[in-house]
Every structure is written in structure tokens, then in C-alpha cells.
Design a protein around this motif. Sequence first.
Motif, PDB file in Angstrom:
ATOM      1  N   GLY A 284     -78.141  17.286-126.689  1.00  0.00           N
ATOM      2  CA  GLY A 284     -79.217  16.847-125.816  1.00  0.00           C
ATOM      3  C   GLY A 284     -79.890  18.054-125.195  1.00  0.00           C
ATOM      4  O   GLY A 284     -79.256  19.080-124.966  1.00  0.00           O
ATOM      5  N   ALA A 285     -81.193  17.943-124.942  1.00  0.00           N
ATOM      6  CA  ALA A 285     -81.935  19.064-124.388  1.00  0.00           C
ATOM      7  C   ALA A 285     -82.981  18.573-123.405  1.00  0.00           C
ATOM      8  O   ALA A 285     -83.455  17.434-123.482  1.00  0.00           O
ATOM      9  N   SER A 286     -83.366  19.450-122.474  1.00  0.00           N
ATOM     10  CA  SER A 286     -84.350  19.103-121.465  1.00  0.00           C
ATOM     11  C   SER A 286     -85.096  20.361-121.041  1.00  0.00           C
ATOM     12  O   SER A 286     -84.504  21.442-120.939  1.00  0.00           O
ATOM     13  N   TYR A 287     -86.412  20.220-120.802  1.00  0.00           N
ATOM     14  CA  TYR A 287     -87.186  21.306-120.205  1.00  0.00           C
ATOM     15  C   TYR A 287     -87.878  20.774-118.965  1.00  0.00           C
ATOM     16  O   TYR A 287     -88.578  19.761-119.020  1.00  0.00           O
ATOM     17  N   GLN A 288     -87.678  21.458-117.840  1.00  0.00           N
ATOM     18  CA  GLN A 288     -88.217  21.036-116.564  1.00  0.00           C
ATOM     19  C   GLN A 288     -89.255  22.053-116.084  1.00  0.00           C
ATOM     20  O   GLN A 288     -88.957  23.244-115.975  1.00  0.00           O
ATOM     21  N   LYS A 289     -90.466  21.580-115.827  1.00  0.00           N
ATOM     22  CA  LYS A 289     -91.521  22.442-115.283  1.00  0.00           C
ATOM     23  C   LYS A 289     -91.719  22.129-113.811  1.00  0.00           C
ATOM     24  O   LYS A 289     -91.908  20.970-113.433  1.00  0.00           O
ATOM     25  N   TYR A 290     -91.699  23.182-112.998  1.00  0.00           N
ATOM     26  CA  TYR A 290     -91.979  23.009-111.578  1.00  0.00           C
ATOM     27  C   TYR A 290     -93.281  23.731-111.241  1.00  0.00           C
ATOM     28  O   TYR A 290     -93.392  24.951-111.415  1.00  0.00           O
ATOM     29  N   ALA A 291     -94.269  22.980-110.788  1.00  0.00           N
ATOM     30  CA  ALA A 291     -95.554  23.528-110.371  1.00  0.00           C
ATOM     31  C   ALA A 291     -96.123  22.626-109.289  1.00  0.00           C
ATOM     32  O   ALA A 291     -95.874  21.415-109.289  1.00  0.00           O
ATOM     33  N   ILE A 292     -96.873  23.197-108.368  1.00  0.00           N
ATOM     34  CA  ILE A 292     -97.343  22.445-107.204  1.00  0.00           C
ATOM     35  C   ILE A 292     -98.196  21.249-107.612  1.00  0.00           C
ATOM     36  O   ILE A 292     -98.038  20.142-107.102  1.00  0.00           O
ATOM     37  N   ARG A 293     -99.133  21.451-108.545  1.00  0.00           N
ATOM     38  CA  ARG A 293    -100.059  20.380-108.942  1.00  0.00           C
ATOM     39  C   ARG A 293     -99.703  19.777-110.295  1.00  0.00           C
ATOM     40  O   ARG A 293    -100.574  19.236-110.993  1.00  0.00           O
ATOM     41  N   GLY A 294     -98.449  19.845-110.665  1.00  0.00           N
ATOM     42  CA  GLY A 294     -98.015  19.246-111.915  1.00  0.00           C
ATOM     43  C   GLY A 294     -98.391  20.077-113.124  1.00  0.00           C
ATOM     44  O   GLY A 294     -98.606  21.285-113.033  1.00  0.00           O
ATOM     45  N   ASP A 295     -98.506  19.411-114.262  1.00  0.00           N
ATOM     46  CA  ASP A 295     -98.699  20.124-115.523  1.00  0.00           C
ATOM     47  C   ASP A 295     -99.990  20.937-115.570  1.00  0.00           C
ATOM     48  O   ASP A 295    -100.064  21.944-116.271  1.00  0.00           O
ATOM     49  N   SER A 296    -101.016  20.526-114.849  1.00  0.00           N
ATOM     50  CA  SER A 296    -102.284  21.248-114.891  1.00  0.00           C
ATOM     51  C   SER A 296    -102.202  22.614-114.230  1.00  0.00           C
ATOM     52  O   SER A 296    -103.077  23.459-114.438  1.00  0.00           O
ATOM     53  N   ASP A 297    -101.174  22.851-113.454  1.00  0.00           N
ATOM     54  CA  ASP A 297    -101.009  24.122-112.754  1.00  0.00           C
ATOM     55  C   ASP A 297    -100.108  25.057-113.557  1.00  0.00           C
ATOM     56  O   ASP A 297     -99.340  24.619-114.429  1.00  0.00           O
TER      57      ASP A 297
ATOM     58  N   MET B  14     -85.445  28.265-106.594  1.00  0.00           N
ATOM     59  CA  MET B  14     -85.860  27.191-107.492  1.00  0.00           C
ATOM     60  C   MET B  14     -85.193  27.294-108.870  1.00  0.00           C
ATOM     61  O   MET B  14     -85.022  26.288-109.548  1.00  0.00           O
ATOM     62  N   VAL B  15     -84.826  28.486-109.295  1.00  0.00           N
ATOM     63  CA  VAL B  15     -84.055  28.628-110.534  1.00  0.00           C
ATOM     64  C   VAL B  15     -82.753  27.841-110.423  1.00  0.00           C
ATOM     65  O   VAL B  15     -82.385  27.073-111.323  1.00  0.00           O
ATOM     66  N   ARG B  16     -82.062  28.016-109.314  1.00  0.00           N
ATOM     67  CA  ARG B  16     -80.800  27.298-109.117  1.00  0.00           C
ATOM     68  C   ARG B  16     -81.024  25.787-109.157  1.00  0.00           C
ATOM     69  O   ARG B  16     -80.282  25.047-109.806  1.00  0.00           O
ATOM     70  N   VAL B  17     -82.071  25.328-108.495  1.00  0.00           N
ATOM     71  CA  VAL B  17     -82.354  23.888-108.421  1.00  0.00           C
ATOM     72  C   VAL B  17     -82.718  23.318-109.789  1.00  0.00           C
ATOM     73  O   VAL B  17     -82.173  22.292-110.230  1.00  0.00           O
ATOM     74  N   TRP B  18     -83.623  23.986-110.508  1.00  0.00           N
ATOM     75  CA  TRP B  18     -84.155  23.407-111.737  1.00  0.00           C
ATOM     76  C   TRP B  18     -83.262  23.622-112.946  1.00  0.00           C
ATOM     77  O   TRP B  18     -83.276  22.805-113.877  1.00  0.00           O
TER      78      TRP B  18
ATOM     79  N   ALA C 274     -73.142  27.430-113.116  1.00  0.00           N
ATOM     80  CA  ALA C 274     -74.071  27.964-114.110  1.00  0.00           C
ATOM     81  C   ALA C 274     -75.446  28.185-113.495  1.00  0.00           C
ATOM     82  O   ALA C 274     -76.099  29.216-113.745  1.00  0.00           O
ATOM     83  N   ALA C 275     -75.898  27.235-112.694  1.00  0.00           N
ATOM     84  CA  ALA C 275     -77.202  27.368-112.051  1.00  0.00           C
ATOM     85  C   ALA C 275     -77.220  28.540-111.080  1.00  0.00           C
ATOM     86  O   ALA C 275     -78.193  29.303-111.015  1.00  0.00           O
ATOM     87  N   GLU C 276     -76.139  28.711-110.359  1.00  0.00           N
ATOM     88  CA  GLU C 276     -76.044  29.828-109.416  1.00  0.00           C
ATOM     89  C   GLU C 276     -76.047  31.160-110.153  1.00  0.00           C
ATOM     90  O   GLU C 276     -76.710  32.124-109.733  1.00  0.00           O
ATOM     91  N   LEU C 277     -75.325  31.241-111.262  1.00  0.00           N
ATOM     92  CA  LEU C 277     -75.302  32.475-112.047  1.00  0.00           C
ATOM     93  C   LEU C 277     -76.707  32.813-112.550  1.00  0.00           C
ATOM     94  O   LEU C 277     -77.134  33.971-112.487  1.00  0.00           O
ATOM     95  N   CYS C 278     -77.421  31.822-113.031  1.00  0.00           N
ATOM     96  CA  CYS C 278     -78.789  32.066-113.510  1.00  0.00           C
ATOM     97  C   CYS C 278     -79.664  32.623-112.396  1.00  0.00           C
ATOM     98  O   CYS C 278     -80.488  33.523-112.634  1.00  0.00           O
ATOM     99  N   SER C 279     -79.499  32.109-111.194  1.00  0.00           N
ATOM    100  CA  SER C 279     -80.346  32.549-110.079  1.00  0.00           C
ATOM    101  C   SER C 279     -80.088  34.000-109.691  1.00  0.00           C
ATOM    102  O   SER C 279     -80.941  34.632-109.066  1.00  0.00           O
ATOM    103  N   THR C 280     -78.944  34.536-110.069  1.00  0.00           N
ATOM    104  CA  THR C 280     -78.629  35.936-109.744  1.00  0.00           C
ATOM    105  C   THR C 280     -79.102  36.899-110.826  1.00  0.00           C
ATOM    106  O   THR C 280     -79.004  38.117-110.637  1.00  0.00           O
TER     107      THR C 280
END
Length: 288
Positions: free
Chosen positions: A178-191, A270-274, A246-252
Motif C-alpha cells: 500500500g502507498a500514499s502521498y500527502q500534500k500539505y499546502a495552504i490553498r490545497g492542490d492549486s498552491d 510538518m514533516v513529522r506530522v505528514w 519513523a516520522a520523528e527520524l525523518c524530521s531530523t
Amino acid sequence: MRFEKYFQPKSVEECQTLLKEYGADAKVLAGGTDLVPRLKNGLLHPVAVIGLMDIPGIDAIEVTDDGLTLGTLANLRKISLDQRLEKDYKVVMEACGHVSSMQVRNIATIGGNACNASPSADAIHGLLLNDAVVTIASGNGTREMPLHEFFKGPGKTALETGEMVLKFFVPAPKAHTGASYQKYAIRGDSDITIVGAGARLTLAKDGTVAEARITLASVAPTPLRMFEAEKMLVGSKLDAEAIEKAAELCSTQVSPITDQRATREYRIEMVRVWVRHALEQALERAEA
């Protein structure tokens, strides 16, 4: 827009001849969503612009038992809506669907998204997560490389003078992946992406992680593969604690900048969160 010559070659060979002749003074036109604004704003002053749209076959989207092949001119909106990809390549569809607005996706291409080499590019993460291989054509034939080695810096790739990207190949996934890609941007995909996080997990029969992939966007000069975090997950039973570690390691291990969209410190958090969100959804899909 200022350039002296425009060409629309009918074959890969003709295109390579032009690229070799004009070298650094040539720019390749695919969808044009990045190139045309730069030409209009006077940021680029090429001698020659070479349009790829008359070269047959390089816009293909092909699914076989071995995997998925995307020609360099494969359109992002078509990829995002192609139901043949729903079962095994859903994350490829989703990543392409996160690129800007529908108007942009209607003309943008997967090759352009890769060759533009923006740290915030979204579409390429569906490929990076699935160990995609890029095929590059030159006057000496073709060569292949893992896509994660293709990016050398902002706006810089492994392409040499006279070379062009022909296609991308994504191997068919193993069972229980299984795989997932999460985009975080203020105005959604258009940003433009503040932080992008992708994850792919393959589970063994006992439920432990057999393979893991984690990618990040907008937190370094190039798209990132998080090799240490991937290695840490392999062999583990992926519970909330393992995901958080794993998320914490990525953020460092990121080096984001502060710009008009976010501060360095905010991106790190936000790296840790997403990454956590991406891993949770990838696990849910692998278990389905």
C-alpha cells in the motif's frame, strides 16, 4: 517571449540532433507550464525551443503484467484519471492529481514535472515511492537510472548535453503493498507544496514490514528518499509507536528553507506530522 528558433521534431533522433547542436542554448517544450512563464517573464533567453509533441509514442500510458510505463509526455490529468491504475498504482494517480489546478494538469506532463527538478514537485513522488526507473536517450543510445538518482539540485538533473527523458518504468508492486502521498499546502492542490510526504509499505505474511519507502518534497534541494527511516521500519510490526519514531527520524534529517510559504522550523514539524499520516494510510491500504 524571446527566442530565435522553434523546432518541432518528428522523431527522438531528430530531437537529439537539435539538442546536441544547440546545447545549453536549447530548451525543451513539453506541456510548457513551467517553461512558458519563465520565457514570458524574461527569466530564460534560449536560442532554440524544441517542442516534443510531434514525436510519436512518447505520451503513452501502458500497463502490463510487469509494470507501468509512462512516456515523458504522458499528461498528468490523464494519469490521475486512468482507472487502469486504480488497483496497483493508485499513489501514482494521486500524486499527479495533486499538481496545481485542473487547467495546469490538463497540459502538464510527467516528464516536465521530473525535468523541471523542483524540490516541491508532486507528481514524481508516485514514481519515487515505487522504485521507478527513468530511461534517457542520447546520440549513443539509451541509458537507465533509478529515478531517485536523477535529481541533482533545484532545476538540475542527471541529463547531459544532447540527452532527453524518454519514459519512466514502475515495476508491478508485490502483494500486500500500500502507498500514499500527502500534500500539505495552504490553498490545497492549486498552491505550491509546503511539505509533501509519501510512504509505501509491503507487508510480510506475519504482518511485519518487508519493504518500506518514504519520500519527502519541499524540505531539501531535491526530492528525498528517507533511507534510514525505511531501514528502521523493515522487520517491525507497524504500530503507532513505530510510525511515530519513523516520522520523528525523518524530521531530523531534512534541510528546509524559510520562504513566503513557511518557516524552516514549521516545515520540520510538518514533516513529522505528514510522514505519520502517509505511513498510516499506506499501512491501511497494505492491509486491505
